[in-house]
Design an enzyme around this catalytic site. Structure first.
Site, short mmCIF file in Angstrom:
data_model
loop_
_atom_site.label_atom_id
_atom_site.label_comp_id
_atom_site.label_asym_id
_atom_site.label_seq_id
_atom_site.Cartn_x
_atom_site.Cartn_y
_atom_site.Cartn_z
N ASP A 89 0.83 -1.20 0.00
CA ASP A 89 0.00 0.00 0.00
C ASP A 89 0.87 1.26 0.00
OD1 ASP A 89 0.89 -0.64 2.62
OD2 ASP A 89 -0.58 0.74 3.46
N GLU A 90 0.28 2.34 -0.42
CA GLU A 90 0.86 3.69 -0.32
C GLU A 90 2.32 3.74 -0.80
OE1 GLU A 90 -1.79 5.54 3.31
OE2 GLU A 90 -0.08 4.29 3.85
#
Length: 527
Positions: free
Chosen positions: A332-333
């Site tokens: 993620d991210e």
């Protein structure tokens, strides 16, 4: 609350006639009626009340036959009941009556059970030890809340008569604990495991690495733990788990029938690793350790072969420590990683997980690459997440990727309840108890086939959470609702019924020392 004198006198006479009073004992509870058979969380699949209740007494035995697994569950039950009842409750192979834990073939699956209660005793039947353990949690909730106390209580200890037939809706009922932003000791993790066991969770997802801390010893890269684990958000001392520490967490979770799913987040959320080894950085320069709360600024160097030596070593050592089926690779991210580099990285890393005998789990951004066969994608978006992103997840689901649902504006347990909540964050909005409970995982993401949904998971991120009391306050009362979403049939989901059952959990949490948020949406019993 004051009760009519006649009611109180009648209750005391009934208790006295049953022989509960002993010299020096506290006054007996006025609750002479058993808790209704269906008033538990998660709601059972089927409840058939009827017949006389069973009463646990000093003569009660816990019968387990000749099964070693049933014996372990029986000892767990005895450990729960002995302090508050004061009874010996021997765990035996033979005898009649009492509480019987029975392993037998039947329509129970891997985790289901049947509980039969009547004047002669209580029998819990399951095909697997996990089912017996979950049935014990139901039995526990059918007893008065005082059963959770660690000193002798007056009782009486009545279990309503009837039958509960129960199987879970989903195979994945998880809770994630972030030990990277703030470090939690082995004993503190065990404490949280015990909270999860109460409500039939079966996955403990440990977020073991992030920008602020690396929390697991890796022999081939020792500075990950000694340097990368030396701090936390706010600049505290941090910490890490030795391999024996981690094995103990895995063992303890397994004793409560939870499977540990370890996560090494990559290619982003990796500053602790980058600070530990300069070679992992594209420019060969190690950044300083990080104690803030920003996200998206770090990335492993996708173009360097040493990156994949690092990944292989970490996954190999972590997989060898983890008996469970899954290994979470984050994903993620990764804002500092180009899309092309992200796809390249995931294409190289997912086969490494398979090489060491594990199934890939990743945050739902994994669907922006090509998820490995059998992989699970953990969705953490919002109700309002863009249609394009949701469509990408749905396409992966239709192509065979399993979906675990963790929508941040529903079941991120670190979200504030309201603007007055002193702990937590609010980037996904405020999440009160009703919002957390009142949705259907099977119909949540458009275009995702219901059979692609593997279950739900409640993440608890710890940027602002520093101790077990903070965990309790943010997890309770939302955590049981997530358990019900994962376990109970969709037909049982009803907010008004649930909030009544939830309110009845308050005295139990008081007895257990759980400092919960007294949500104004629930009519809690008077203190």
């Amino acid at each position: 609350m004051r009760r009519p004198r006649l009611h109180l006198l009648g209750s005391l006479l009934l208790v006295a006639a049953a022989g509960v009073f002993t010299s020096g004992a506290a006054p007996a509870s006025t609750a002479a009626q058993p808790r209704p058979l269906g008033q538990v969380i998660p709601a059972p699949a089927s409840v058939t009340p009827g017949g006389a209740p069973y009463r646990i007494t000093g003569d009660t035995r816990i019968r387990v036959g000749d099964s070693r697994e049933a014996h372990r569950v029986g000892e767990y039950l005895a450990d729960v009941l002995r302090p508050s009842t004061g009874y010996p409750l021997p765990v035996t192979e033979r005898g009649a009556g009492g509480i019987r834990l029975r392993l037998a073939q039947g329509p129970y699956g891997a985790e289901g059970y049947r509980l039969d209660s009547g004047r002669g005793g209580v029998t819990i039947t399951a095909a697997r030890p996990a089912g017996l353990f979950h049935g014990v949690q139901t039995l526990r909730q059918l007893l008065p809340a005082a059963v959770e106390r660690d000193t002798v209580q007056p009782g009486p200890w009545l279990v309503a008569g009837g039958t509960v037939r129960d199987v879970p809706r989903y195979p994945w009922r998880g809770a994630m604990l972030d030990v990277s932003r703030h470090f939690f000791t082995v004993d503190e993790v065990k404490r949280y495991v015990d909270r999860l066991a109460l409500y039939k969770f079966n996955k403990l997802h440990l977020h073991l690495s992030d920008d602020q801390g690396w929390r697991i010893a890796i022999d081939s890269w020792p500075r990950l733990a000694t340097h990368g684990g030396s701090t936390e958000v706010g600049g505290g001392p941090g910490g890490f788990y030795t391999k024996d520490d981690y094995r103990e967490i895995v063992r303890y979770a397994a004793s409560r029938h939870l499977e540990v799913v370890p996560e090494i987040d990559m290619p982003g959320h990796t500053n602790a690793a980058l600070a530990s080894y300069a070679d992992l950085n594209c420019d060969g320069v190690a950044p300083p350790l990080y104690t803030g709360t920003a996200v998206g600024f770090s990335s492993l160097c996708v173009g360097k072969e040493v990156t994949y030596d690092f990944v292989d070593d970490v996954i190999r050592e972590l997989a060898a420590l983890t008996p469970g089926r899954y290994l979470h690779i984050g994903g993620d991210e990764a804002h500092s990683t180009s899309h092309a580099d992200y796809v390249t990285f995931m294409d190289r890393v997912q086969p490494v997980v398979a090489k060491y005998g594990k199934t890939v789990v990743g945050w739902h951004q994994l669907t922006g690459a090509t998820p490995a066969e059998g992989a699970l994608a953990q969705y953490w978006g919002l109700d309002g997440t863009g249609a394009e992103e949701k469509a990408r997840v749905a396409k992966a689901a239709r192509n065979g990727t399993g979906i675990v649902l963790s929508p941040a504006d529903r079941i991120y347990l670190d979200m504030k309840y309201d603007r007055t909540t002193p702990l937590g964050l609010s980037w996904a909005g405020y999440v009160e108890v009703k919002r957390s409970y009142d949705w259907d995982p099977g119909a949540y993401l458009p275009g995702v086939p219901e059979d692609a949904v593997r279950g739900v998971e409640a993440p608890l991120w710890t940027e602002t959470l520093e101790n077990p009391e903070h965990l309790d306050h943010m997890a309770f009362p939302r955590l049981p609702g997530v358990a019900e979403l994962g376990w109970s049939p969709a037909a049982t989901h009803d907010w008004e019924d649930y909030r009544t059952r939830l309110a009845a959990q308050g005295p139990r949490w008081d007895a257990l020392g759980i400092g919960y948020h007294r949500s104004p949406q629930v009519d809690w019993p008077a203190e």
